[in-house]
Write a protein that holds these residues in place. Sequence first.
Motif, PDB file in Angstrom:
ATOM      1  N   LEU A 285       1.131   5.563   1.198  1.00  0.00           N
ATOM      2  CA  LEU A 285       0.033   6.546   1.841  1.00  0.00           C
ATOM      3  C   LEU A 285       0.378   7.555   1.783  1.00  0.00           C
ATOM      4  CD1 LEU A 285      -2.185   7.886   3.944  1.00  0.00           C
ATOM      5  CD2 LEU A 285      -0.185   7.397   5.964  1.00  0.00           C
ATOM      6  N   HIS A 286       0.395   8.529   1.030  1.00  0.00           N
ATOM      7  CA  HIS A 286       0.152  10.163  -0.141  1.00  0.00           C
ATOM      8  C   HIS A 286       0.341  10.877   0.745  1.00  0.00           C
ATOM      9  CE1 HIS A 286       1.637   8.608  -4.095  1.00  0.00           C
ATOM     10  NE2 HIS A 286       0.484   6.922  -3.329  1.00  0.00           N
TER      11      HIS A 286
ATOM     12  N   SER B  81      -2.815  16.839   4.092  1.00  0.00           N
ATOM     13  CA  SER B  81      -3.650  15.912   3.258  1.00  0.00           C
ATOM     14  C   SER B  81      -3.246  14.673   2.911  1.00  0.00           C
ATOM     15  CB  SER B  81      -4.068  16.660   1.358  1.00  0.00           C
ATOM     16  OG  SER B  81      -2.882  16.457   1.469  1.00  0.00           O
ATOM     17  N   LEU B  82      -3.690  13.500   3.483  1.00  0.00           N
ATOM     18  CA  LEU B  82      -3.722  11.641   3.098  1.00  0.00           C
ATOM     19  C   LEU B  82      -4.415  11.236   2.425  1.00  0.00           C
ATOM     20  CD1 LEU B  82      -3.932  11.015   7.097  1.00  0.00           C
ATOM     21  CD2 LEU B  82      -1.392  11.729   5.475  1.00  0.00           C
ATOM     22  N   GLU B  83      -3.812  10.326   1.882  1.00  0.00           N
ATOM     23  CA  GLU B  83      -4.572   9.962   0.554  1.00  0.00           C
ATOM     24  C   GLU B  83      -4.007   8.444   0.574  1.00  0.00           C
ATOM     25  OE1 GLU B  83      -5.305   8.891  -3.930  1.00  0.00           O
ATOM     26  OE2 GLU B  83      -4.120  10.859  -3.972  1.00  0.00           O
ATOM     27  N   HIS B  84      -4.857   7.177   0.863  1.00  0.00           N
ATOM     28  CA  HIS B  84      -4.239   6.091   0.826  1.00  0.00           C
ATOM     29  C   HIS B  84      -4.388   5.687  -0.560  1.00  0.00           C
ATOM     30  CE1 HIS B  84      -4.420   1.204   1.607  1.00  0.00           C
ATOM     31  NE2 HIS B  84      -3.241   1.411   2.930  1.00  0.00           N
ATOM     32  N   ARG B  85      -3.549   4.040  -1.092  1.00  0.00           N
ATOM     33  CA  ARG B  85      -3.265   3.589  -2.371  1.00  0.00           C
ATOM     34  C   ARG B  85      -3.170   1.901  -2.092  1.00  0.00           C
ATOM     35  NH1 ARG B  85      -0.981   8.460  -6.578  1.00  0.00           N
ATOM     36  NH2 ARG B  85      -1.960   9.720  -5.988  1.00  0.00           N
TER      37      ARG B  85
ATOM     38  N   ASN C 269       0.794  -1.347  -0.303  1.00  0.00           N
ATOM     39  CA  ASN C 269      -0.048   0.334  -0.238  1.00  0.00           C
ATOM     40  C   ASN C 269       0.694   1.183  -0.383  1.00  0.00           C
ATOM     41  OD1 ASN C 269      -2.511  -1.696   0.429  1.00  0.00           O
ATOM     42  ND2 ASN C 269      -2.295  -1.440   2.420  1.00  0.00           N
TER      43      ASN C 269
ATOM     44  N   ASP D 156       1.007  15.075   1.804  1.00  0.00           N
ATOM     45  CA  ASP D 156       1.014  16.465   1.415  1.00  0.00           C
ATOM     46  C   ASP D 156       1.408  17.665   3.248  1.00  0.00           C
ATOM     47  OD1 ASP D 156       1.607  18.808   0.747  1.00  0.00           O
ATOM     48  OD2 ASP D 156       0.140  19.089  -1.470  1.00  0.00           O
TER      49      ASP D 156
END
Length: 400
Positions: A113-114, A121-125, A111, A116
């Motif tokens: 975790l992006h 901000s957090l985005e999980h891919r 996985n 910034d």
Amino acid sequence: MATGPRPDWITTPITAGLLRGALDLERTTHGVLPHRLPARARAQCADAQLAMAESQPSGVRLALRTRATAVELDTLPTKRRYAGLPPRPDGLYDLLVDGRPAGQGSVPSGNTLHIDLATGSLEHRPGPVGTVRFTGLPERDKDIEIWLPHNETTELVALRTDAPVGPAPDRGRRVWLHHGSSISHGSDAASPTTTWPALAASRAGVELINLGLGGSALLDPFTARALRDTPADVISLKIGINLVNADLMRLRAFGPAVHGFLDTVRDGHPSTPLLVVSPILCPIHEDTPGPTAPDLAALAAGRPRFRAAGDPAERAAGKLTLAVIRDELARIVERRAAEDPHLHHLDGRALYGEADAAELPLPDELHPDAATHRRMGERFAELAFAAGGPFAAPDLSAHG
């Protein structure tokens, strides 16, 4: 070229009995996830930083006894990617055979975790499971440890070997329970066995439970209860830098919070040697309060760097700096030690001070590099565990 497991390999369920350094094991869709805080503690705080930090298995390792010459571990790591910065290296798995380094590996998949830093901000891919392999091990009975990446949340999916495995036996080593910030967690250390607590534990011959929680050494009551309830022979608490980073409290709240934290730990460990460690030198926050903020100009140039966003004049209103915290911790420990002979204090600048900063400056103004982790580990082992230190092994000869 990677191939699948041989059909005669043995798959062993991953249970708490095969792990050291974890306080909880959560069953997931893919396997099990080691946690460094128990479920009750996790339920009392929804902070994303804490959730990430405690699930990163710093100090957690598989500890096996086996004749196997090959080991495969399927895992699902969670990588971090920071906007505007170069990709971070994949987390390392350190292999020890009978206590000696015997290999390293990584799992490139997983996985992501992006993050910034500028906006928070957090985005999980999601990503796929991967495998780390160790082969060519000596064909004899031996203790194997696989230290999990200290900086990647790691779900353990499957363990395969070419011979049966069981838990490594208890060798009777003392247990050292440590709590601290990202510096104790291992930020910017080279590998999981070279964080400063892991290095100190190795030199001292003790078993480490590392509750270094990046960004989260905040005198939280649930962390104190986790320390209270964890069996240990010696305990250290490194307090200060995160309270300044987060600009979390003022001097009026700080003293009582430290007393309360120590009281809770003492409820479970009334006479265990307990060492309170003040912050190492961090020039940006010695006399300037928090909060700590990312240096946006450095980020724009692709360099991680932090700055102190407070105003030195705010100290008059009770804002905390590292100098203020060191003075207050020394005063609190001195007062309590009059009734608690097993309570001790260490000025963190003995681990990293002015001369060290001139030689090995903090690359991002906040976190030590790999060389500094090694220096701190060596110094802590000498100051705490060597003869005359608060954690010195008891002399049993007098009783023999």
